[in-house]
Design an enzyme around this catalytic site. Structure first.
Site, PDB file in Angstrom:
ATOM      1  N   VAL A 179      -8.898   6.765 -23.652  1.00 43.46           N
ATOM      2  CA  VAL A 179      -7.575   7.533 -23.947  1.00 43.46           C
ATOM      3  C   VAL A 179      -7.231   6.720 -25.053  1.00 43.46           C
ATOM      4  O   VAL A 179      -7.158   5.495 -25.174  1.00 43.46           O
ATOM      5  CB  VAL A 179      -6.977   7.735 -22.595  1.00 43.46           C
TER       6      VAL A 179
ATOM      7  N   GLY B 241     -11.923   4.085 -19.645  1.00 45.92           N
ATOM      8  CA  GLY B 241     -12.317   4.540 -18.218  1.00 45.92           C
ATOM      9  C   GLY B 241     -13.799   4.770 -17.970  1.00 45.92           C
ATOM     10  O   GLY B 241     -14.447   4.571 -18.730  1.00 45.92           O
ATOM     11  N   THR B 242     -14.171   5.378 -16.710  1.00 48.77           N
ATOM     12  CA  THR B 242     -15.429   5.314 -16.577  1.00 48.77           C
ATOM     13  C   THR B 242     -16.141   6.573 -17.330  1.00 48.77           C
ATOM     14  O   THR B 242     -17.234   6.590 -17.767  1.00 48.77           O
ATOM     15  CB  THR B 242     -15.770   5.650 -15.137  1.00 48.77           C
ATOM     16  N   PHE B 243     -15.361   7.533 -17.201  1.00 50.21           N
ATOM     17  CA  PHE B 243     -15.613   8.554 -18.150  1.00 50.21           C
ATOM     18  C   PHE B 243     -15.371   9.122 -19.326  1.00 50.21           C
ATOM     19  O   PHE B 243     -15.475  10.052 -19.917  1.00 50.21           O
ATOM     20  CB  PHE B 243     -15.705   9.922 -17.080  1.00 50.21           C
ATOM     21  N   SER B 244     -14.081   8.292 -19.950  1.00 50.28           N
ATOM     22  CA  SER B 244     -13.664   8.562 -20.913  1.00 50.28           C
ATOM     23  C   SER B 244     -12.699   7.343 -21.459  1.00 50.28           C
ATOM     24  O   SER B 244     -12.552   6.549 -20.920  1.00 50.28           O
ATOM     25  CB  SER B 244     -12.699   9.603 -20.722  1.00 50.28           C
TER      26      SER B 244
ATOM     27  N   GLY C 124      -6.777   3.199 -23.177  1.00 51.75           N
ATOM     28  CA  GLY C 124      -7.686   2.614 -22.238  1.00 51.75           C
ATOM     29  C   GLY C 124      -8.952   3.131 -22.270  1.00 51.75           C
ATOM     30  O   GLY C 124      -9.164   4.293 -22.742  1.00 51.75           O
TER      31      GLY C 124
ATOM     32  N   LYS D 250      -7.458  12.179 -24.413  1.00 51.71           N
ATOM     33  CA  LYS D 250      -8.522  11.939 -23.672  1.00 51.71           C
ATOM     34  C   LYS D 250      -9.740  12.046 -24.342  1.00 51.71           C
ATOM     35  O   LYS D 250     -10.230  13.568 -24.325  1.00 51.71           O
ATOM     36  CB  LYS D 250      -8.399  12.378 -22.271  1.00 51.71           C
TER      37      LYS D 250
ATOM     38  N   ASP E   7      -8.514  10.217  -6.274  1.00 54.96           N
ATOM     39  CA  ASP E   7      -8.457   8.928  -7.112  1.00 54.96           C
ATOM     40  C   ASP E   7      -7.157   8.371  -7.402  1.00 54.96           C
ATOM     41  O   ASP E   7      -6.872   7.737  -8.445  1.00 54.96           O
ATOM     42  CB  ASP E   7      -9.322   8.597  -8.463  1.00 54.96           C
TER      43      ASP E   7
END
Lengths: 576, 707
Positions: free
Chosen positions: B193, B188-191, B186, B239, B326
């Site tokens: 994976v 995400g906003t900052f990373s 996946g 990650k 979160d």
């Protein structure tokens, strides 16, 4: 000290006050209280307010002498009046060393607030300007001094001399010189400053504020007497300093923004008015019978609507029917297809994804318009990135960088992470800053409403034109145009746009600059220089060292080391 | 059978050689429980839905071990007992799930002969399990599958992922020597994976991230951590934190993950490393499914399993002073087949710290404390009640004024109120929206309540919350004006609004659910793909090749009564309990919101067949029964333990002879006072995640010393 000396002749007045004080402390009779009010007040008053204080004292003295058994209420009122008058000229200093008892901090904050409310000032630095030292440390030392003085002078009964508070100061100076134990208190006394305990302060302050609401309403409604006029002027002053809490709320203020007539609003403020408005928003009220839907949330809770705030209208019904069909089709399909493998195609989820956020579409774009329109001074909004405190600046900056990688492009891989539901660290949106439809120009507002009614399409020209700070950067896989277009596509043919990681615009927290192209930036000299410098990663490396994965071998070796040390120690102890 | 699935992966505590003194206790305890299970092959204390849940026999084990202390001494070395194929279990193999999670709670492990399994016999194990496997209709993925998931993606995406993997491998050269990247999980906003194979897990010391070593009689603990092992191949999640994140942000995340080692159902940090600006964190891979796939179909027991995992995770991280911030379905890796979930992504997590950084932004409630994890309302003498009442009254009046009379400072000279609002829209608690300066774990509990709403209503997402004001108003129209004003006051705010949809009293969450899902009391049809049906014996599920019948009546005919999904009354009871819990999780006032610990004790989640959650609670480092022997090195911040010197193979109890426990303790203290290992104790620097005491048990270092 030098300044205090000339005033010594008037010292007797002080004595009166002290006597009164002690009397009060011993018996809390109404009359005593009444007397007490004037005294500490002038005594503590600085030069600046002398005239005022003087007047007050005289008045009180006369009254007091005239009727010994005045009504308690009236005395209270007088007390309040006198002190309230004097307060604006007082400067308080809280002894920092002493206030360590539980809850004192809260009490102190409360006191500070109340002092401000009364027009007084709290200084963070001890200086000559201080009129009152607030401390809890020396009630024991303090009282004897005063008492002694009181005993000595009270018999004179020269209460009328009280008019000048300056005497008191001179007097204290003398006494204080004897006391060498508490330097701060010495200093305070040598400056002629009053020394109050927190308890005393709170008692005085609370009595001053005891019935301010009634007093105020009187001042606002009844004819204006001389006294109320005075308090009014002080009120105005405090209002100027502290904001609105004590003002006539129905009076319009020039520096205020008011909600428009017949609109709906929400206003969240700091209860103590110490912080700027937390949130304010206005909802225009649609004309009756107009097709415009209200913009504020309304609880429909219809079982077939997609969400509790979505009205189950014709449109929603069609949507629901469609979903039902799709689902039954899926079920049928499932019936026929032997379920041997894990279903790879996920019609439901895609469908949900495609349809589940229709309304977000509207509101997102709406908000973008609203924001862009309401914040022409984009710099201010951007400043949010900077002016957040240490705890949060990280997050906020992250949001900036988060833009580039946000889940907007719809990677279903993050489970349950619907298009609209990505984490935001500290988005600058809303709360804390104030949105107001008022700020929209009339035309824009009109368009905005129209936009809701007629089409869900984002007015493209608008977007380009007013690309405010809240708008995503232009090339972004947008929350607005692109996302909308994509979502508007037939749910069957929906295809997530290919993610182009390389050309994402965003913000680099390391270099503290915005960039248009992620890849270009991280390969640029500036970023590379940052990356190559280990000093920038010192703290991080420290943590990384702690979580380094040890090999089994290393662990065994460490254990063996320990064992051999133990053996060595054993042999030592045996031989010893 | 299932027990042979215990692979050779070192993440399995049973795999650690029996020579490891720390682990021997574990083995011993494990064997003890095996013994116990032999005597009680068919536990009847299964109250859940009549499904054959693996029996949890903790209390029984305790009892047994007291009755037969000799059992403990039965410790044949693992390697000497080779049973090859085990004798067929004496009862139906209930456990058809090959999940890697519930390693220690399989009933068929109760067989005495299987107690000491030959762990090397893995190939056979896989083969023998295949028969059972087809019960899970959705098809359990073998390790082969897991490795090849990338091929299920469209070619375009595959090419992109492969390019990314290549890029990552080149930017972090040390990565490819230990891990083989196989897919992207996946972004995400900052990373991003990625999924990878751990190439040499057995060469590494994996103890720090595998959770505390406890008696096997606490089965949940093992499943709470180990989930990375797929038939001998160990998958990890890598990650990759985007290089544009500041080093401080990354440090925060890594340090918090380090702190959270030992927390149950929490993504564990295996390691992390950096090359130039690129930082990667390695975590166990947890199989999971998209929330939208299952949230409307899973049954009550599965919802309970979901919430238990979530709340245990929250209990543990909150006890460590961490707020996740979160919590949402996307950050909870739930495998609906096994009923095990893992809280992940600590990118926005923060520590609960006295809110000194927020200036005067003090609320009418205290910051979180040990006794009040969600803070408590301040005492009356700590604030000016008259003033507050006055302002409240003024505010209430304001709500009734004509809107053009209500205003606010235009160019406000006052400081802006600052508070952490990290999180996801629609999941933010009222206090976050109110900019509370002393936020606590209660914000995570609220988000958990939101998830329970999704389950009960069957819709996701529910709130639009395009911004914080809209979010606040959405909450306001539900909970009503009075509650809203209370919340505002609690956080030292005023809330004035004339929006007509805000009613004085709002509606209860129960009503909120019932209106939107009138069928909430109708049990959903059983979905055999999902927990707990995946745990049922094949014979018990009548229509294996059939999907769940759409209508309840057709279903109930076929299913044998013990396995029928909840009888309507039972289900109704569950829903009632769920409503009750919901009100607790979604209490608008943070101080009155239920704590994770209390929620786990709530009738909806409390499982009488399990020990109390306090018994399974892994204490924060330095707490628990042996806490006094633990400390942090002041300089390096490394955890340290004081232990008796382990010379040779003598155990503490032997040395002590007939000393009683108290004397033992005394002695320890003496030793400590004398300091130094010459006197029989020494200080060992350990790693975060080791030396964690569980419940009333001491940590693995002090098992001999404190009993």
């Amino acid at each position: 000290m030098a300044a205090a000396l000339p005033r010594r002749p008037l010292a007797e007045r002080t004595s009166f006050s002290h006597e009164q004080c002690s009397a009060i402390s011993q018996n809390s009779v109404g009359s005593a209280k009444r007397a007490r009010s004037p005294e500490p007040h002038p005594a503590k008053a600085t030069k600046r307010i002398r005239p005022l204080a003087q007047a007050a004292t005289t008045a009180v003295a006369e009254e007091g002498k005239g009727r010994k058994k005045v009504e308690r209420e009236q005395q209270k009122a007088e007390f309040r009046e006198k002190y309230t008058k004097a307060f604006p000229s007082w400067v308080f200093y809280f002894d920092p060393d002493i206030l360590d008892v539980a809850n004192t901090e809260a009490l102190r904050q409360d006191m500070k607030r109340k002092i401000h409310l009364l027009g007084g000032r709290v200084d963070d630095f001890f200086s000559k300007d201080i009129t009152h030292l607030i401390t809890d440390q020396v009630p024991g030392t303090e009282l004897p001094l005063y008492n002694k003085e009181n005993v000595g002078k009270s018999k004179n009964g020269t209460s009328s001399l009280l008019k000048s508070p300056i005497k008191l100061r001179g007097r204290i100076v003398e006494d204080v010189l004897m006391d060498t134990e508490y330097s701060l208190i010495n200093k305070a006394q040598s400056f002629g400053q009053k020394i109050w305990t927190l308890t005393k302060l709170s008692s005085v302050v609370d009595r001053c504020l005891a019935t301010p609401s009634t007093g105020q309403s009187q001042s606002l409604t009844t004819s204006v007497s001389a006294t109320t006029q005075q308090s009014l002027s002080r009120l105005l002053q405090s209002e100027r300093l502290n904001g609105t809490c004590e003002r006539d709320p129905s009076e319009r203020r020039h520096d205020f923004r008011y909600f428009s007539k017949d609109s709906y609003f929400v206003l969240v403020e700091d209860l103590h008015q110490e912080f700027a408005t937390i949130a304010a928003h206005e909802y225009p009220v649609p004309k009756p019978h107009s097709a415009t839907k209200p913009l504020w949330p309304i609880l429909h809770c219809h079982p077939h609507a997609r969400g509790p705030f979505i009205e189950f209208d014709e449109k929603e019904r069609r949507r629901w029917e469609k979903t039902q069909q799709a689902e039954s089709a899926k079920e049928k399909q499932a019936l026929h297809v032997p379920r041997t493998g894990r279903p790879r195609a996920r019609p439901t989820s895609l469908h949900l994804q495609a349809t589940g956020h229709g309304d977000l579409r509207r509101s997102v774009s709406m908000n973008n318009i609203r924001r862009r329109a309401s914040h022409p001074n984009g710099v201010l909004r951007d400043a949010n990135l900077v002016d957040l405190d240490a705890d949060e600046y990280d997050n906020d900056l992250a949001y900036a960088s988060g833009y580039l990688a946000s889940g907007i492009s719809g990677h279903a891989a993050a489970s349950g992470n619907s298009v609209g539901l990505t984490s935001t660290a500290g988005t600058t949106s809303t709360t804390g800053t104030v949105r107001n439809a008022l700020q929209l120009t009339a035309t824009l507002r009109g368009r905005l409403q129209q936009h809701v009614v007629t089409s869900k399409k984002f007015p493209n020209g608008e977007r380009e034109g007013s690309n405010g700070p809240m708008a995503p950067p232009d090339g972004m896989p947008g929350r607005t145009t692109q996302a909308m277009l994509r979502k508007s596509r037939s749910t069957n043919t929906i295809k997530l746009p290919r993610r182009d990681e390389g050309s994402k615009p965003g913000y680099c927290e390391s270099c503290r600059i915005k960039f248009d192209d992620f890849r270009k930036h991280v390969k640029g000299t500036k970023h590379k220089r940052f990356a190559a410098n280990d000093d920038n990663f010192l703290q991080l490396d420290f943590v990384l060292a702690r979580v380094k994965r040890c090999t089994d071998e290393e662990v065994r070796k460490a254990e063996a080391d320990r064992e051999s040390r133990w053996r060595a120690s054993q042999s030592v102890s045996y031989s010893g | 059978m299932a027990s042979v699935l215990l692979s050779t992966h070192s993440s399995n505590p049973l795999e650690v050689g029996s020579s490891d003194p720390r682990n021997s206790h574990y083995h011993r305890a494990y064997r003890k429980s095996q013994e116990a299970r032999r005597d009680d092959p068919l536990s009847s204390d299964d109250l859940l839905n009549g499904s054959y849940r693996p029996p949890e026999l903790d209390d029984y084990h305790e009892h047994i071990s007291q009755l037969f202390p000799g059992m403990i001494q039965r410790r044949s070395s693992v390697s000497t007992v080779r049973t090859g194929k085990q004798a067929p279990p004496a009862y139906v193999d209930l456990d058809v799930d090959m999940s890697d999670d519930e390693l220690l709670i399989r009933p068929n492990e109760g067989n005495a002969q299987t107690a000491a399994v030959d762990y090397n016999d893995e190939e056979d194990a896989e083969g023998s399990d295949v028969d059972d496997d087809d019960v899970k209709l959705s098809g359990e993925q073998g390790s082969e599958d897991e490795e090849d998931t990338i091929h299920l993606k469209p070619p375009e995406e595959r090419a992109e992922i492969e390019a990314e993997i290549e890029e990552l491998e080149s930017s972090v050269p040390q990565l490819s020597s230990d891990y083989k990247l196989v897919d992207r999980l996946g972004t995400g906003t900052f990373s991003s994976v990625y999924k990878a194979i751990d190439l040499a897990p057995e060469q590494c010391d994996n103890t720090p991230w595998q959770g505390p070593k406890t008696r096997a009689s606490i089965p949940q603990l093992s499943s709470a951590y180990i989930n990375a092992d797929f038939g001998g191949r160990v998958f990890v999640a890598i990650k990759r934190i985007y290089v544009t994140s500041s080093p401080e942000r990354i440090r925060n995340e890594i340090a918090i993950m380090e702190t959270c080692r030992g927390s149950r159902y929490t993504s564990q940090l295996i390691t992390a490393f950096r090359h130039k600006d690129q930082v990667v964190a390695i975590m166990p891979y947890h199989k999971n499914e998209d929330f939208r796939e299952y949230f409307r179909e899973i049954s009550m027991p599965a919802i309970k399993a979901y919430l238990r995992c979530m709340l245990r995770a929250l209990r543990d991280i909150h006890a460590r002073g961490i707020i996740h911030r979160d919590v949402k379905p996307a950050n909870f890796l739930f495998d609906p087949r096994s009923g095990v979930g893992t809280l992940c992504d600590f990118g926005l997590a923060c520590r609960m710290e006295p809110a000194r950084g927020h200036g005067n932004n003090t609320c009418l409630h205290t910051p979180p404390t040990r006794s009040d994890p969600h803070g408590r309302v301040r005492l009356r003498n700590e604030y000016n009640i008259e003033q507050i009442k006055r302002v409240q009254k003024d505010t209430r009046n304001k709500s009734t004024w004509s809107s053009d009379k209500v205003g606010y400072a235009e160019k406000d000279p006052r400081p802006t109120c600052k508070a952490n609002r990290a999180g996801t829209r629609g999941f933010r608690a009222p206090e976050v929206l109110m900019k509370c300066g002393d936020q606590s774990g209660a914000v995570d509990v609220w988000s958990t309540g939101m998830i329970l709403l999704f389950f009960l209503i069957g819709k996701f997402p529910l709130f639009q919350s395009n911004d914080d004001i809209e979010a606040l108003m959405e909450i306001a129209v539900i909970i009503g004006r009075k509650s809203m004003e209370k919340v505002a006051t609690l956080h030292r705010r005023t809330f004035a609004s004339n929006v007509p949809s805000i009613t004085p009293d709002g509606i209860s969450w129960r009503e909120f659910v019932e209106k939107q899902n009138p069928n909430v009391f109708t049990p959903p049809p059983p979905n055999t793909r999902y927990y707990p049906y995946t745990m049922m014996p094949p014979s018990a599920i009548p229509s294996i090749s059939m999907p769940p019948p759409p209508l309840p009546q057709s279903r109930s005919k076929a299913v044998d009564s013990s396995l029928r999904p909840k009888a309507p009354t039972e289900h109704a009871q569950d829903v009632e309990f769920a409503f009750s819990l919901l009100e607790g999780l979604l209490h608008p006032e943070s101080t009155r919101r239920i704590t994770p610990r209390d929620a786990l004790n709530h009738p909806f989640l409390r499982d009488p067949s399990e020990p109390d959650d306090d018994e399974m609670f892994p204490h924060p480092y330095g707490e628990g029964v042996c806490g006094h022997l633990h400390f942090m090195d002041e300089v390096t911040e490394e955890p340290c333990v004081r232990v008796k010197t382990r010379g040779g193979n003598s155990s503490g109890s032997k040395r002590k002879g007939s000393a009683t426990d108290e004397e033992d303790e005394e002695h320890n203290k003496e030793d400590m006072d004398n300091g130094g290992w010459e006197n029989g104790t020494e200080v060992i620097v350990i790693r975060a995640g080791e030396g964690i005491a569980v419940g009333t048990q001491p940590c693995e270092f002090h098992r001999d010393e404190i009993l």
